[in-house]
Design an enzyme around this catalytic site. Structure first.
Site, PDB file in Angstrom:
ATOM      1  N   SER A  88      15.478  -2.015  64.669  1.00 11.39           N
ATOM      2  CA  SER A  88      15.972  -0.644  64.787  1.00 11.39           C
ATOM      3  C   SER A  88      15.820  -0.180  66.228  1.00 11.39           C
ATOM      4  CB  SER A  88      15.197   0.280  63.850  1.00 11.39           C
ATOM      5  OG  SER A  88      13.853   0.418  64.281  1.00 11.39           O
ATOM      6  N   LYS A  89      16.307   1.021  66.496  1.00 20.96           N
ATOM      7  CA  LYS A  89      16.284   1.538  67.862  1.00 20.96           C
ATOM      8  C   LYS A  89      14.872   1.750  68.376  1.00 20.96           C
ATOM      9  CE  LYS A  89      16.949   6.380  66.419  1.00 20.96           C
ATOM     10  NZ  LYS A  89      17.844   7.550  66.533  1.00 20.96           N
ATOM     11  N   ARG A  90      13.900   1.880  67.466  1.00 21.50           N
ATOM     12  CA  ARG A  90      12.519   2.047  67.941  1.00 21.50           C
ATOM     13  C   ARG A  90      11.991   0.765  68.583  1.00 21.50           C
ATOM     14  NH1 ARG A  90       8.688  -0.003  64.288  1.00 21.50           N
ATOM     15  NH2 ARG A  90       9.563  -0.665  62.281  1.00 21.50           N
ATOM     16  N   GLN A 131      19.872  -2.527  70.354  1.00 26.99           N
ATOM     17  CA  GLN A 131      20.340  -3.223  69.157  1.00 26.99           C
ATOM     18  C   GLN A 131      21.772  -3.714  69.280  1.00 26.99           C
ATOM     19  OE1 GLN A 131      19.452  -1.192  65.235  1.00 26.99           O
ATOM     20  NE2 GLN A 131      19.336   0.556  66.643  1.00 26.99           N
TER      21      GLN A 131
END
Length: 470
Positions: free
Chosen positions: A245-247, A251
């Site tokens: 994920s973007k965390r 991506q």
């Protein structure tokens, strides 16, 4: 004379509902490399039958991403939405063969039954109620879907080129809708028809499609078509093993481009993410094509390692053509305020790129380190650099400027001149170089001071010294 084996034909078939994810990039790369390794063909098919979610921007983003990655396709891009008539035609053939039937279960009935099953904690599965029922019993006005008459006994088996032999009991698979009541095809049906018509020999995709593959195999069997060979790739997870994920970081393909990754470095990294060839780690495109095959793909999920990607990107930056890197740096610097990107600045950057690229992990870092070459005088001075520019250091720089004015501006001559000045004035070389670096760059870090001076040239050097040595 006997015909040889069919030419290898692979395809990448994304849905244009958003940016191209890094998992999709690896799938496209593996399809490309496999086809090229075997002297075959690689196609792009845009699966845009979901008209509500598909967008032109996403389609163009996919194509732009593949072009940036230099994943060259054969033939024209196929748009699945243009083939709906063909999908309906095959559904009609299955009806005529008695291998499909019209189902009059309404969407409202199905939704109610699904909700009831969910409330009871069980999975809803269509019970085949219209499989052998007389259509004359259908409620008036109901537009029927067309369902495949799936086998109810035995198993469906796939000899997967990555996962090995996998199978499912046919009792677990209900009669698949192949054409909805509004005449639009379902995903599994359209994929089979398109892959057959395109002559696809190998379907290489993520292992989240494995359940779809069992259903698609039944459509192939019902039509009497030869199945392609399947290879299901393990997914890419985040560094902590959870869904990427973007965390975790970037991506999407064009995110990596924006952050300054070279396409060949990203492809090199993704190639080694789930595929191996001994200890070999740094590979160019031609070597990757020569070595890649599916027997090197592992079965376990992979984890993104951004530090390893940065390392490989640094390797590829150091191997890259200096003119290309100059253009990349200049393109990034055009988006930054306060710089003068004229021909003189471009020439300075081009001259210093061989030194700048030695430490850069990304093109953004390369642009950061080159920015001082395009700053107008007076330069902004970082606090640590300003601390070096004491009154004594400024007096020294005035004297040094006189020596540099008489010097040939080659790295060798400049190095000799700085050493001679330090010796003549009783200073260590660092006591000369560090204040000089602060005056020339506004910071305490740069490539070698002689290379920096040579890149700036005599006039710009003297102008920058004069701005702080007044």
């Amino acid at each position: 004379m006997a015909n040889g084996p069919p030419i290898v034909r692979t395809r990448f078939a994304p849905s244009p509902t958003g940016p191209l994810h890094i998992g999709g990039v690896r799938t496209a790369l593996f399809n490309y490399l496999f086809s090229r390794h075997h002297g075959g063909e690689f196609f792009l098919r845009i699966e845009d039958t979901d008209r509500e979610r598909s967008t032109e921007a996403a389609t163009q983003g996919i194509i732009e991403s593949l072009d940036w990655l230099d994943l060259e396709r054969d033939g024209q891009t196929v748009f699945q939405s243009t083939r709906i008539g063909r999908h309906a035609e095959v559904a009609g053939e299955l009806l005529a063969l008695g291998r499909a039937y019209r189902c009059y279960l309404s969407p409202a009935e199905m939704a109610a039954e699904r909700e009831q099953a969910r409330a009871e904690g069980r999975q809803w599965r269509y019970d085949g109620r219209w499989r052998d029922r007389d259509p004359a019993e259908a409620p008036p006005g109901t537009k029927p879907a067309i369902r495949l008459k799936a086998p109810r006994d035995g198993e469906t088996e796939i000899d997967d080129l990555v996962q090995g032999t996998v199978r499912v009991s046919n009792a677990e698979l209900d009669d698949l809708v192949i054409l909805r009541g509004d005449g639009t095809p379902t995903y599994n049906h359209s994929v089979v028809v398109d892959d057959h018509d395109m002559g696809i020999t190998h379907v290489i995709r993520g292992d989240d499609h494995l359940t779809n593959t069992f259903r698609q195999a039944q459509i192939y069997a019902a039509m009497g078509w030869d199945r392609p060979q399947f290879a299901h790739l393990p997914l890419i997870h985040g560094p902590d093993g959870t869904k990427l994920s973007k965390r975790h970081g970037a991506q999407f393909a064009l995110e990596f481009r924006a952050q300054g990754y070279l396409p060949e470095a990203l492809c090199n990294y993704l190639l080694r993410l789930g595929w191996g060839h001994g200890d070999l780690e740094v590979l160019g495109r031609e070597e990757a094509i020569r070595l890649f095959d599916l027997d090197g793909v592992g079965r376990a999920p992979s984890r993104m390692d951004y530090a390893r990607l940065n390392y490989l990107n640094g390797v590829h930056i150091r191997q890259a053509d200096d003119g290309r890197l100059t253009r990349e740096a200049l393109e990034r610097l055009t988006r930054r305020p306060g710089l003068v990107l004229d021909d003189a600045a471009a020439a300075r950057i081009r001259r210093l790129v061989p030194a700048l690229k030695e430490r850069a992990k990304t093109l953004e870092e390369l642009a950061d380190s080159a920015a001082f070459l395009a700053r107008p005088v007076p330069l902004p001075i970082e606090p640590k650099a300003a601390a070096l520019l004491t009154p004594e250091a400024r007096r020294m720089l005035r004297d040094l400027a006189a020596a540099l004015a008489e010097c040939g501006f080659t790295s060798e001559a400049l190095d000799a001149a700085l050493r001679a000045f330090a010796e003549r004035t009783g200073r260590k070389l660092g006591q000369v170089a560090q204040p000089l670096r602060a005056a020339l760059t506004g910071s305490t870090a740069s490539p070698g001071i002689d290379a920096t001076l040579a890149a700036l040239g005599r006039d710009e050097t003297l102008s920058r010294i004069a701005a702080v040595a007044r």
